[in-house]
Design an enzyme around this catalytic site. Structure first.
Site: not given
Ligand SMILES: *Cc1c(COP(=O)(O)O)cnc(C)c1O
Length: 495
Positions: A112
């Site tokens: 993120k």
């Molecule tokens: C948010 C997240 C995901 C999923 O990603 P999306 O874009 O919501 O599909 C996978 N792994 C981790 C560690 C995340 O923080």
């Protein structure tokens, strides 16, 4: 050529990129989409020589066409700096024949950070460009990682506040500690008595409340979103797929033009959609393998054409993927029906009324680049252990789901193209589950004893983000039911 943005449901049209970023979600509940997907105007040879920041500019300038070169470069420089623990920003590691694209070298050690470190810069620049004087209030529902990365990005950014909702009991202990110890006078976080979908639905409801919007405006506030529905998150996520491909060429791992597959551990469908957009921009990407945990609503969707969210919500060791309503899928739905707003709106209405919808055969055909798979807890732990034992490479539980599903894909299809696996979190963010995967169940150790043991066993130093929360004081302790979220926002803002 300028790109404009419109709602997938047809209610809003002709917005500039900066307006779409400021709004987050369209008034009709739809998601903003560019009127076309631009092609990269630099070659892979040129990209191969570029830094992450330079690559980011080449990708983002094509989508955010109302930002000046100077504005965009300032945003990029402010985002991708020493907050990341390595100058490459995104790191490629080869293990067991696959390429892992480590997207967790930012300040909150999950992917993120790749987008949320730049979103505050884009948002404040967008506010200035549009003459917005209101204070911008970011609302975010989080399955664990968006909340922390969002607060870290927006903490003490003048003219902004951020309020985060996470599912109580639905995130790892480290994730929760990261959030409740967050500093910054403009940050607030609350635990919701419900799951991630409840939190996400609650936030969307607040966005749709016109009366509340008016009340906030009278006090000088306006809402925006830091969730992956914001185009200000989607666009920066395309960058690392372009960067990774170019670096694989530069490092002699693949031929220029060689088609590779990409596996993405998926929840809200934002990350994998970015990979798809990288492909549409001209990168030689073949299949997009959508990896789910036991909340396998996307696997079922890609195998049957029916999206059905009516099923038990399962808490897993990959909590950031514990999601039954994958918001960004709406963007693929929209593209797959030839950008038919009425059709998209109709399917989304069915989803909220009946809990499901079915796409047409033509739409399924359009999505043939996607391949869905899922992995349960044992399979996930098994692949984390086997890769660690065979080559000493340690991955977290979300990446484990992706590694397991990429193996299924190769076995079932016989497709031998090289595989890029998005590695979305540091193993230390999910220390308990990762240590258990490689060493079996551990009794009577607290969270930080587990962290230290994981570091000892793997030889990987404890990341600074985890060290920080070892002794940090708890600063947030709010909790509420999903129906009380709006009232809580009002209370926090003093409205
Ligand atoms: C948010 C997240 C995901 C999923 O990603 P999306 O874009 O919501 O599909 C996978 N792994 C981790 C560690 C995340 O923080």
């Amino acid at each position: 050529m300028n790109i404009t943005y419109q709602s997938t449901r047809g209610g809003e049209k002709g917005l500039t990129a900066s307006q779409a970023i400021l709004k987050g979600l369209a008034c009709d509940g739809g998601l903003f989409m560019p009127d076309r997907i631009p092609k990269l105007d630099v070659s892979i040879e040129e990209l191969a020589k570029m830094t992450y920041q330079e690559t980011a500019y080449e990708v983002m300038k094509l989508f955010l066409t109302d930002f000046t070169e100077e504005e965009l470069k300032t945003c990029i420089a402010g985002a991708y700096d020493e907050k990341f623990d390595c100058p490459e920003i995104a790191v490629l590691s080869k293990a067991d024949g696959d390429y892992y694209l480590e997207l967790y070298h930012g300040s909150t050690i999950a992917f993120k950070d790749m987008a949320l470190s730049i979103l505050p810069h884009l948002m404040t620049t967008a506010a200035k460009k549009n003459g917005v004087d209101n204070e911008i209030v970011i609302l975010a529902a989080t399955s664990g990682d968006t909340g922390k990365a969002g607060m870290a990005g927006f903490a003490d950014v003048p003219g902004t506040r951020i309020i985060v909702f996470y599912p109580k009991g639905g995130v790892s202990r480290i994730q929760e500690l990261q959030m409740v110890t967050q500093k910054g006078e403009n940050t607030a976080v609350a635990a919701i008595r419900g799951n991630f979908d409840d939190a996400q639905t609650g936030v969307k409801k607040i966005f749709g409340d016109r009366e509340f919007e008016k009340r906030l405006a009278e006090k000088g506030f306006q809402l925006s979103s830091a969730n992956s529905i914001n185009v200000g998150r989607l666009v920066p996520q395309i960058v690392y797929y372009v960067y990774a491909y170019a670096k694989l060429v530069e490092n002699g791992e693949i031929e220029n033009g060689e088609v590779i597959n990409v596996t993405v551990p998926t929840g809200n469908f934002g990350n994998i959609l970015a990979a798809y957009l990288a492909k549409q921009m001209g990168m030689p990407i073949g299949r997009l393998i959508c990896a789910s945990n036991e909340n396998k609503v996307l696997y079922d969707f890609f195998s049957t054409g029916t999206y059905d969210r009516e099923r038990p919500f399962i808490l897993t060791s990959s909590p950031s993927m514990d999601i039954l309503i994958s918001s960004n899928l709406e963007r693929l739905i929209y593209l797959s029906c030839g950008c038919d707003e009425a059709k998209t709106a109709e399917l989304m209405r069915e989803l909220s009324a009946d809990g499901k919808y079915t796409v047409t055969e033509e739409m399924r055909e359009f999505m043939a680049d996607f391949w869905g798979g899922y992995a349960g807890e044992e399979e996930n732990a098994g692949v984390i252990r086997s890769v660690f034992e065979s080559c000493g490479y340690l991955m977290d539980t979300h990446t484990g789901v992706a590694a397991a599903v990429s193996r299924q894909y190769k076995k079932e299809t016989g497709d031998g193209r090289k595989m890029l696996i998005a590695s979305t979190a540091s193993p230390f963010k999910f220390s308990g589950s990762v240590l258990e995967a490689i060493r079996g169940p551990q009794e009577g150790m607290d969270e930080f004893a587990v962290v230290d043991e994981l570091s000892r066993v793997s030889g990987v130093p404890v990341p600074a983000a985890v060290e920080e929360i070892r002794t940090a004081p708890i600063r947030h302790n709010r909790e509420c039911g999903p129906e009380e979220m709006e009232a809580l926002v009002a209370e926090i803002l003093g409205c």
